[in-house]
Design a protein around this motif. Sequence first.
Motif, PDB file in Angstrom:
ATOM      1  N   GLY A 182       0.814  -1.202   0.000  1.00 16.17           N
ATOM      2  CA  GLY A 182       0.000   0.000   0.000  1.00 16.17           C
ATOM      3  C   GLY A 182       0.850   1.256   0.000  1.00 16.17           C
ATOM      4  O   GLY A 182       0.605   2.198  -0.775  1.00 16.17           O
ATOM      5  N   ASN A 183       1.860   1.289   0.859  1.00 13.35           N
ATOM      6  CA  ASN A 183       2.754   2.446   0.901  1.00 13.35           C
ATOM      7  C   ASN A 183       3.522   2.604  -0.415  1.00 13.35           C
ATOM      8  O   ASN A 183       3.731   3.723  -0.894  1.00 13.35           O
ATOM      9  N   ALA A 184       3.955   1.465  -0.981  1.00 16.27           N
ATOM     10  CA  ALA A 184       4.657   1.522  -2.260  1.00 16.27           C
ATOM     11  C   ALA A 184       3.731   2.042  -3.361  1.00 16.27           C
ATOM     12  O   ALA A 184       4.148   2.815  -4.235  1.00 16.27           O
ATOM     13  N   GLY A 185       2.471   1.628  -3.320  1.00 18.94           N
ATOM     14  CA  GLY A 185       1.502   2.125  -4.290  1.00 18.94           C
ATOM     15  C   GLY A 185       1.302   3.624  -4.179  1.00 18.94           C
ATOM     16  O   GLY A 185       1.256   4.338  -5.186  1.00 18.94           O
ATOM     17  N   THR A 186       1.174   4.130  -2.948  1.00 19.56           N
ATOM     18  CA  THR A 186       1.031   5.568  -2.744  1.00 19.56           C
ATOM     19  C   THR A 186       2.242   6.315  -3.277  1.00 19.56           C
ATOM     20  O   THR A 186       2.113   7.350  -3.948  1.00 19.56           O
ATOM     21  N   ALA A 187       3.434   5.802  -2.968  1.00 19.13           N
ATOM     22  CA  ALA A 187       4.660   6.451  -3.418  1.00 19.13           C
ATOM     23  C   ALA A 187       4.747   6.476  -4.939  1.00 19.13           C
ATOM     24  O   ALA A 187       5.063   7.517  -5.547  1.00 19.13           O
ATOM     25  N   CYS A 188       4.470   5.349  -5.580  1.00 19.09           N
ATOM     26  CA  CYS A 188       4.536   5.281  -7.045  1.00 19.09           C
ATOM     27  C   CYS A 188       3.482   6.183  -7.691  1.00 19.09           C
ATOM     28  O   CYS A 188       3.736   6.822  -8.724  1.00 19.09           O
ATOM     29  N   GLY A 189       2.299   6.234  -7.075  1.00 21.12           N
ATOM     30  CA  GLY A 189       1.254   7.110  -7.594  1.00 21.12           C
ATOM     31  C   GLY A 189       1.644   8.569  -7.521  1.00 21.12           C
ATOM     32  O   GLY A 189       1.385   9.349  -8.453  1.00 21.12           O
ATOM     33  N   MET A 190       2.274   8.966  -6.434  1.00 16.63           N
ATOM     34  CA  MET A 190       2.666  10.371  -6.268  1.00 16.63           C
ATOM     35  C   MET A 190       3.739  10.777  -7.266  1.00 16.63           C
ATOM     36  O   MET A 190       3.648  11.840  -7.896  1.00 16.63           O
ATOM     37  N   VAL A 191       4.768   9.958  -7.411  1.00 15.43           N
ATOM     38  CA  VAL A 191       5.852  10.344  -8.325  1.00 15.43           C
ATOM     39  C   VAL A 191       5.373  10.308  -9.771  1.00 15.43           C
ATOM     40  O   VAL A 191       5.747  11.175 -10.584  1.00 15.43           O
ATOM     41  N   THR A 192       4.526   9.355 -10.115  1.00 11.91           N
ATOM     42  CA  THR A 192       3.978   9.300 -11.475  1.00 11.91           C
ATOM     43  C   THR A 192       3.114  10.518 -11.752  1.00 11.91           C
ATOM     44  O   THR A 192       3.224  11.151 -12.815  1.00 11.91           O
ATOM     45  N   CYS A 193       2.258  10.849 -10.802  1.00 13.40           N
ATOM     46  CA  CYS A 193       1.376  12.005 -10.955  1.00 13.40           C
ATOM     47  C   CYS A 193       2.190  13.292 -11.071  1.00 13.40           C
ATOM     48  O   CYS A 193       1.927  14.137 -11.944  1.00 13.40           O
ATOM     49  N   GLY A 194       3.176  13.458 -10.196  1.00 17.30           N
ATOM     50  CA  GLY A 194       3.956  14.695 -10.184  1.00 17.30           C
ATOM     51  C   GLY A 194       4.635  14.980 -11.504  1.00 17.30           C
ATOM     52  O   GLY A 194       4.507  16.073 -12.072  1.00 17.30           O
ATOM     53  N   TRP A 195       5.352  14.002 -12.020  1.00 15.13           N
ATOM     54  CA  TRP A 195       6.099  14.232 -13.259  1.00 15.13           C
ATOM     55  C   TRP A 195       5.189  14.261 -14.475  1.00 15.13           C
ATOM     56  O   TRP A 195       5.479  14.966 -15.461  1.00 15.13           O
ATOM     57  N   LEU A 196       4.083  13.495 -14.437  1.00 17.85           N
ATOM     58  CA  LEU A 196       3.141  13.538 -15.558  1.00 17.85           C
ATOM     59  C   LEU A 196       2.475  14.907 -15.657  1.00 17.85           C
ATOM     60  O   LEU A 196       2.348  15.475 -16.753  1.00 17.85           O
ATOM     61  N   VAL A 197       2.043  15.449 -14.522  1.00 21.29           N
ATOM     62  CA  VAL A 197       1.424  16.779 -14.523  1.00 21.29           C
ATOM     63  C   VAL A 197       2.422  17.838 -14.982  1.00 21.29           C
ATOM     64  O   VAL A 197       2.091  18.733 -15.780  1.00 21.29           O
ATOM     65  N   GLN A 198       3.647  17.744 -14.490  1.00 21.42           N
ATOM     66  CA  GLN A 198       4.661  18.728 -14.875  1.00 21.42           C
ATOM     67  C   GLN A 198       4.972  18.636 -16.373  1.00 21.42           C
ATOM     68  O   GLN A 198       5.167  19.664 -17.043  1.00 21.42           O
ATOM     69  N   TRP A 199       5.015  17.418 -16.906  1.00 23.04           N
ATOM     70  CA  TRP A 199       5.286  17.243 -18.341  1.00 23.04           C
ATOM     71  C   TRP A 199       4.122  17.745 -19.191  1.00 23.04           C
ATOM     72  O   TRP A 199       4.328  18.415 -20.209  1.00 23.04           O
ATOM     73  N   LEU A 200       2.878  17.470 -18.764  1.00 21.56           N
ATOM     74  CA  LEU A 200       1.716  17.914 -19.524  1.00 21.56           C
ATOM     75  C   LEU A 200       1.650  19.434 -19.625  1.00 21.56           C
ATOM     76  O   LEU A 200       1.246  19.990 -20.656  1.00 21.56           O
ATOM     77  N   GLN A 201       2.070  20.115 -18.572  1.00 21.60           N
ATOM     78  CA  GLN A 201       2.015  21.576 -18.580  1.00 21.60           C
ATOM     79  C   GLN A 201       3.073  22.208 -19.479  1.00 21.60           C
ATOM     80  O   GLN A 201       3.016  23.406 -19.756  1.00 21.60           O
ATOM     81  N   THR A 202       4.032  21.402 -19.921  1.00 19.86           N
ATOM     82  CA  THR A 202       5.021  21.922 -20.877  1.00 19.86           C
ATOM     83  C   THR A 202       4.508  21.875 -22.313  1.00 19.86           C
ATOM     84  O   THR A 202       5.105  22.479 -23.207  1.00 19.86           O
ATOM     85  N   LEU A 203       3.393  21.155 -22.548  1.00 16.40           N
ATOM     86  CA  LEU A 203       2.829  21.062 -23.890  1.00 16.40           C
ATOM     87  C   LEU A 203       2.049  22.326 -24.220  1.00 16.40           C
ATOM     88  O   LEU A 203       1.518  23.001 -23.329  1.00 16.40           O
ATOM     89  N   ASP A 204       1.934  22.623 -25.473  1.00 20.07           N
ATOM     90  CA  ASP A 204       1.215  23.818 -25.914  1.00 20.07           C
ATOM     91  C   ASP A 204      -0.272  23.699 -25.581  1.00 20.07           C
ATOM     92  O   ASP A 204      -0.916  22.685 -25.890  1.00 20.07           O
ATOM     93  N   GLY A 205      -0.789  24.730 -24.953  1.00 15.92           N
ATOM     94  CA  GLY A 205      -2.213  24.778 -24.643  1.00 15.92           C
ATOM     95  C   GLY A 205      -2.622  24.076 -23.365  1.00 15.92           C
ATOM     96  O   GLY A 205      -3.801  24.087 -23.011  1.00 15.92           O
ATOM     97  N   TRP A 206      -1.678  23.465 -22.681  1.00  7.88           N
ATOM     98  CA  TRP A 206      -2.006  22.739 -21.453  1.00  7.88           C
ATOM     99  C   TRP A 206      -1.730  23.627 -20.242  1.00  7.88           C
ATOM    100  O   TRP A 206      -0.661  24.215 -20.113  1.00  7.88           O
ATOM    101  N   THR A 207      -2.734  23.683 -19.363  1.00  8.58           N
ATOM    102  CA  THR A 207      -2.585  24.391 -18.097  1.00  8.58           C
ATOM    103  C   THR A 207      -2.747  23.395 -16.953  1.00  8.58           C
ATOM    104  O   THR A 207      -2.894  22.190 -17.186  1.00  8.58           O
ATOM    105  N   ALA A 208      -2.731  23.901 -15.726  1.00 10.53           N
ATOM    106  CA  ALA A 208      -2.762  23.015 -14.564  1.00 10.53           C
ATOM    107  C   ALA A 208      -4.063  22.219 -14.474  1.00 10.53           C
ATOM    108  O   ALA A 208      -4.051  21.011 -14.206  1.00 10.53           O
ATOM    109  N   ILE A 209      -5.200  22.871 -14.728  1.00 11.21           N
ATOM    110  CA  ILE A 209      -6.492  22.193 -14.549  1.00 11.21           C
ATOM    111  C   ILE A 209      -6.660  21.015 -15.511  1.00 11.21           C
ATOM    112  O   ILE A 209      -7.022  19.905 -15.087  1.00 11.21           O
TER     113      ILE A 209
END
Length: 491
Positions: A182-209
Amino acid sequence: MAGISMRTCGNWYMRPFAKHQRQSDSYYRLMNELGLYSILGSSRDSKLLCLQRFVRLFAYGASTLILALYLSKLGITHARIGLFMSMTLWGDVVISFVLTLFADRLGRRRILMLGAALMAASGLVFAFSKQYWVLVAAAIFGVISPSGNEIGPFKAIEESTLSQLSPAAIRSDIFAWYVLLGNAGTACGMVTCGWLVQWLQTLDGWTAIPAHRVIFAIYALLGIVKLILAIMLSDRCESESPEQEYQKVTELNDIEIESLLSRDDDDDITQDQPAPKPNPKPLLPLPKKNYALLPSISPTSRTILLKLSILFSFDSFASGVASASWTTYFFTTKFSLPEGTLGTLFFTTGIIAALSNLVASSISKRIGLLKTMVFTHLPSAIFLALIPLPSTAFPAMTFLVLRACTQNMGQAPRQAFLAAAVLPSERTAVMGVVNVVKTLSQSGGPVLTGWLVGMKKFWMAFLIAGALKAGYDLAMLKMFLGYRSREEVEV
């Protein structure tokens, strides 16, 4: 070879085998200490339950990292964000209480499948809606975790099922891996979410929401994966029928009374000399059980349940005050950490917390469950209180990592302690009540934190949480030191 004795030759010949034997013994001890033999030798259903927890906590971790940020980007005030988190937990109290109390009658697998379907539905609502009260309703009737921890009826049902499937000798190991995944799942979910959101916001037309909404779409997909895993569970996960369960509880209570009154081995029940039933009166009508608030819970277990509920309420309220969503928001607003860095930070703390559970299992075999719970949890409470004191990010991050080293080491021993303290037939109801009490207590924390954030007193939330958790540890040690569980008494 003439100058070498036969004994010398024999010793020389056997030396590689002796070395191999020592290595094999060390390898066996290491595998045994880590509980690997226990989890690998467990049933297919036990493995599926642990895998379900990993998938579920992966989704919780991903949503927790951005939940407070997402609501803030939608223009929701801090006070309403805190109220949102509390209302989510309040709704979870009602749903979890009802479902866990009747899970054994309705079917454990059905409840797990229903919860997974609700989890997928709530993810879809968050992915496509921005209305505050619609999101509140989806979080309440669906499954959205504002803290990154367990929410919904899953945990109580899974713990009761794992207790049923696992012998007492390896139960602590199974719970350790259950918590670790469970803890490993939470950790993997957080790091995946963090970098995916940061990468998406670098694309044209993508904002935080829009980037955040992708995460909630993934959350819904993981709910479907969990639904498939729940369908794969076998009939062994189900409890006995109400008639068989009621009969078993009655006979078990009679046997337990005899064993506690006498230590003579001649009084044991054997096939050659079955023990007479002391009270051959008819069983109580089964329909009345459906209206019992705490069905089939013995007076001794109720006393234990009351004491633990009071103690757990303080710890859970503190967890709500310094929840993962508020903690991520604290690091974002005070130190301006980007989502990728934030995800990596909480991935590190999550992995450390996950691995620490294996150490906790080994420690509990030596000093006992209670001392492991207290002595590992107390340092984490101190480090929690120190997080807001530094003015720069690195010392605060250091305190967060140090807290993670022992933060979750008491979870598996606590679950094993609770499972051993009550009868097997009581575990689903007892664990459900405990989780409801913990969730209800936790629900008051986010409101307090939201009010403190609005008052520019965010740092006080961590001090209050640390003090409450330290008080819980000391009270737990004072109240249960020297306590012997039912299984220990029977041995």
